[in-house]
Write a protein that holds these residues in place. Structure first.
Motif, PDB file in Angstrom:
ATOM      1  N   ALA A  51      10.522   6.029  16.077  1.00  0.00           N
ATOM      2  CA  ALA A  51       9.950   5.710  14.676  1.00  0.00           C
ATOM      3  C   ALA A  51       9.739   4.277  15.073  1.00  0.00           C
ATOM      4  O   ALA A  51      10.301   3.522  15.900  1.00  0.00           O
ATOM      5  CB  ALA A  51      10.806   5.661  13.666  1.00  0.00           C
ATOM      6  N   GLN A  52       8.532   3.567  14.484  1.00  0.00           N
ATOM      7  CA  GLN A  52       8.260   2.504  14.595  1.00  0.00           C
ATOM      8  C   GLN A  52       7.315   2.003  13.381  1.00  0.00           C
ATOM      9  O   GLN A  52       6.698   2.569  12.565  1.00  0.00           O
ATOM     10  CB  GLN A  52       7.415   2.083  15.999  1.00  0.00           C
ATOM     11  N   ASN A  53       6.897   0.483  13.520  1.00  0.00           N
ATOM     12  CA  ASN A  53       6.378  -0.281  12.242  1.00  0.00           C
ATOM     13  C   ASN A  53       4.755  -0.130  13.115  1.00  0.00           C
ATOM     14  O   ASN A  53       4.565  -0.826  13.984  1.00  0.00           O
ATOM     15  CB  ASN A  53       6.711  -1.443  12.181  1.00  0.00           C
ATOM     16  N   ASP A  54       4.022   0.614  12.471  1.00  0.00           N
ATOM     17  CA  ASP A  54       2.445   0.958  12.951  1.00  0.00           C
ATOM     18  C   ASP A  54       1.547   0.088  12.350  1.00  0.00           C
ATOM     19  O   ASP A  54       0.358  -0.026  12.856  1.00  0.00           O
ATOM     20  CB  ASP A  54       2.047   2.506  12.684  1.00  0.00           C
ATOM     21  N   TRP A  55       2.034  -0.805  11.381  1.00  0.00           N
ATOM     22  CA  TRP A  55       1.067  -1.823  10.552  1.00  0.00           C
ATOM     23  C   TRP A  55       1.070  -2.977  11.341  1.00  0.00           C
ATOM     24  O   TRP A  55       2.105  -3.772  11.714  1.00  0.00           O
ATOM     25  CB  TRP A  55       1.569  -1.979   9.010  1.00  0.00           C
ATOM     26  N   LEU A 108       0.934  -0.969  -0.167  1.00  0.00           N
ATOM     27  CA  LEU A 108      -0.036   0.046   0.097  1.00  0.00           C
ATOM     28  C   LEU A 108       0.691   1.195  -0.114  1.00  0.00           C
ATOM     29  O   LEU A 108       1.922   1.186   0.598  1.00  0.00           O
ATOM     30  CB  LEU A 108      -1.083   0.198   1.284  1.00  0.00           C
ATOM     31  N   MET A 109       0.346   2.201  -0.640  1.00  0.00           N
ATOM     32  CA  MET A 109       1.198   3.496  -0.783  1.00  0.00           C
ATOM     33  C   MET A 109       0.247   4.699  -0.636  1.00  0.00           C
ATOM     34  O   MET A 109      -0.663   4.677  -1.362  1.00  0.00           O
ATOM     35  CB  MET A 109       2.201   3.554  -1.955  1.00  0.00           C
ATOM     36  N   PHE A 110       0.724   5.623   0.155  1.00  0.00           N
ATOM     37  CA  PHE A 110      -0.105   7.001   0.628  1.00  0.00           C
ATOM     38  C   PHE A 110       0.713   7.943   0.168  1.00  0.00           C
ATOM     39  O   PHE A 110       1.795   8.082   0.719  1.00  0.00           O
ATOM     40  CB  PHE A 110      -0.572   6.712   2.023  1.00  0.00           C
ATOM     41  N   GLN A 111      -0.120   9.098   0.028  1.00  0.00           N
ATOM     42  CA  GLN A 111       0.583  10.336  -0.440  1.00  0.00           C
ATOM     43  C   GLN A 111       0.865  11.012   1.224  1.00  0.00           C
ATOM     44  O   GLN A 111      -0.125  11.116   1.829  1.00  0.00           O
ATOM     45  CB  GLN A 111      -0.280  11.281  -1.302  1.00  0.00           C
ATOM     46  N   VAL A 143       6.411  10.024   0.321  1.00  0.00           N
ATOM     47  CA  VAL A 143       5.116   8.698   0.391  1.00  0.00           C
ATOM     48  C   VAL A 143       5.335   7.897   1.593  1.00  0.00           C
ATOM     49  O   VAL A 143       6.314   7.617   1.971  1.00  0.00           O
ATOM     50  CB  VAL A 143       5.223   8.180  -0.907  1.00  0.00           C
ATOM     51  N   ASP A 144       4.305   7.185   2.093  1.00  0.00           N
ATOM     52  CA  ASP A 144       4.260   6.279   3.192  1.00  0.00           C
ATOM     53  C   ASP A 144       4.060   4.750   2.270  1.00  0.00           C
ATOM     54  O   ASP A 144       3.024   4.871   1.623  1.00  0.00           O
ATOM     55  CB  ASP A 144       3.135   6.511   3.968  1.00  0.00           C
ATOM     56  N   ILE A 145       4.647   3.855   2.593  1.00  0.00           N
ATOM     57  CA  ILE A 145       4.596   2.540   2.054  1.00  0.00           C
ATOM     58  C   ILE A 145       4.419   1.589   3.190  1.00  0.00           C
ATOM     59  O   ILE A 145       5.286   1.557   4.080  1.00  0.00           O
ATOM     60  CB  ILE A 145       5.889   2.510   1.089  1.00  0.00           C
ATOM     61  N   MET A 146       3.620   0.614   2.857  1.00  0.00           N
ATOM     62  CA  MET A 146       3.589  -0.508   3.594  1.00  0.00           C
ATOM     63  C   MET A 146       3.693  -1.754   2.768  1.00  0.00           C
ATOM     64  O   MET A 146       3.148  -1.857   1.689  1.00  0.00           O
ATOM     65  CB  MET A 146       2.017  -0.907   4.319  1.00  0.00           C
ATOM     66  N   HIS A 147       4.786  -2.694   2.937  1.00  0.00           N
ATOM     67  CA  HIS A 147       4.871  -3.904   2.113  1.00  0.00           C
ATOM     68  C   HIS A 147       5.155  -5.045   2.792  1.00  0.00           C
ATOM     69  O   HIS A 147       5.486  -5.183   3.935  1.00  0.00           O
ATOM     70  CB  HIS A 147       6.338  -3.609   1.411  1.00  0.00           C
TER      71      HIS A 147
END
Length: 362
Positions: free
Chosen positions: A211-215, A116-119, A149-153
């Motif tokens: 910072a951390q992984n929020d997903w 997922l990618m977000f502006q 951009v924010d990316i979750m992979h």
């Protein structure tokens, strides 16, 4: 150990997100394309199963090659369905796409993969992953400001179906968006050549340990016959080539404690811009980084609904009259109860006294 791990992750991301365009970029995006995130508290369990999504409407997208979005290059498995809801605190996503089962434990590019990618920045474009024109040696949070951009992979090669991956105490303790267990990682980027785990960046940039992984997320395939849960020893979990549907389920807080412009921040009643990428090993061949499919050749708006219980509604005259009658009746009862209370208190503290009469006077 950690530097080696970071190097492995960087190389993995380089394979996943490398863009090698061969001609001028063109895009014909429909303005009607969008995703709705409805207010549905207490509905979704994050387990990779889609049963709890059955009553939630989704948006359906053709999957076209990201670098050549022509209809003749559409993914032959079918369209991708994207669903989203939020509960006022977290936002949830379900990605659903038909595809023959393909899994090779430990080999991410022989398994399906999603992102997922977000502006984030106002100037961040879908094309070129933010669109900053700086190179690897010159991109910083100053030279590329506004292109974030924010990316979750999620690469499922090491992820057990139905199990949660993403943010974990080990990687979050180190102050980065990594996931050493399932490779469901939280990244940010300015362009395809300048992308980093949350909390990391160019050598001369200033980061902090917050910072951390929020997903968090899980995956599933409809060909699985076991629903009570898998363990790693049961890999590959099903027979390769079985027809079915992949499900990828994710969640993240609407707002995060990001201090570095590395996470998108969702607002209830607002709108953001997103995209979805999908990799698949066609005919059993490993996919390559730039060979991913996308749901559109530009940003897709996502609207974060207020929900019926949160929106301000007009008051019709009938309901207003009913409310006035009920209010008057309640007021009368309240006054009556107050009078009774005052009277009872008076009788308690001022009892009727009986005069004393001596016996000899009787």
């Amino acid at each position: 150990m950690l530097p080696n791990l970071f190097l492995v992750l960087v190389l993995l991301f380089a394979r996943v997100y490398s863009h090698e365009e061969s001609g001028p970029w063109t895009c014909e995006s429909g303005s009607e394309i969008r995703v709705e995130s409805e207010f549905e508290p207490g509905v979704i369990t994050l387990d990779g199963h889609a049963d709890d999504w059955k009553d939630i409407d989704g948006s359906h997208f053709s999957l076209l090659l990201a670098l050549d979005p022509d209809a003749e290059n559409e993914f032959n498995g079918g369209k991708m369905t994207v669903k989203s809801v939020h509960d006022g605190r977290d936002i949830f996503f379900l990605l659903q796409v038909d595809g023959d089962y393909a899994y090779s434990n430990g080999e991410g590019n022989k398994c399906p993969s999603v992102a997922l990618m977000f502006q984030i920045g106002d100037d961040a474009s879908y094309h070129n992953m933010g669109g900053c024109e700086e190179h690897t040696t010159s991109c910083t949070n100053k030279t590329c400001k506004g292109h974030e951009v924010d990316i979750m992979h999620f690469s499922i090669g090491n992820a057990i179906p139905g199990r949660l991956y993403g943010g974990n105490p080990v990687d979050n303790r180190d102050g980065n968006g990594g996931d050493r267990f399932g490779h469901l990682v939280d990244l940010y980027a300015w362009n395809p050549h300048c992308r980093y785990l949350d909390g990391n960046g160019p050598s001369d940039s200033v980061n902090d340990s917050s910072a951390q992984n929020d997903w968090k997320g899980a995956w599933w395939h409809s060909s699985f016959t076991v629903h009570s849960g898998f363990v790693e020893d049961e890999s590959p979990y099903a027979e390769n080539g079985k027809k079915g549907t992949y499900f990828f389920e994710f969640s993240r807080p609407l707002r995060t404690m990001d201090h570095l412009q590395q996470d998108v921040q969702f607002t209830i009643g607002g709108s953001s811009k997103m995209s979805v990428a999908f990799w698949y090993p066609i005919d059993g061949q490993p996919w390559h980084g730039s060979g991913h499919y996308s749901v559109n050749c530009d940003w897709v708006p996502i609207d974060i609904s207020q929900g019926s219980s949160l929106s301000v509604k007009s008051v019709d005259p009938t309901s207003s009259s009913s409310w006035n009658v009920a209010s008057a009746f309640s007021l009368i009862l309240s006054v009556a109860a107050l009078c009774v209370s005052v009277f009872a208190s008076y009788r308690v503290f001022h009892p009727n006294s009986v005069p004393f009469t001596p016996m000899e006077n009787l």
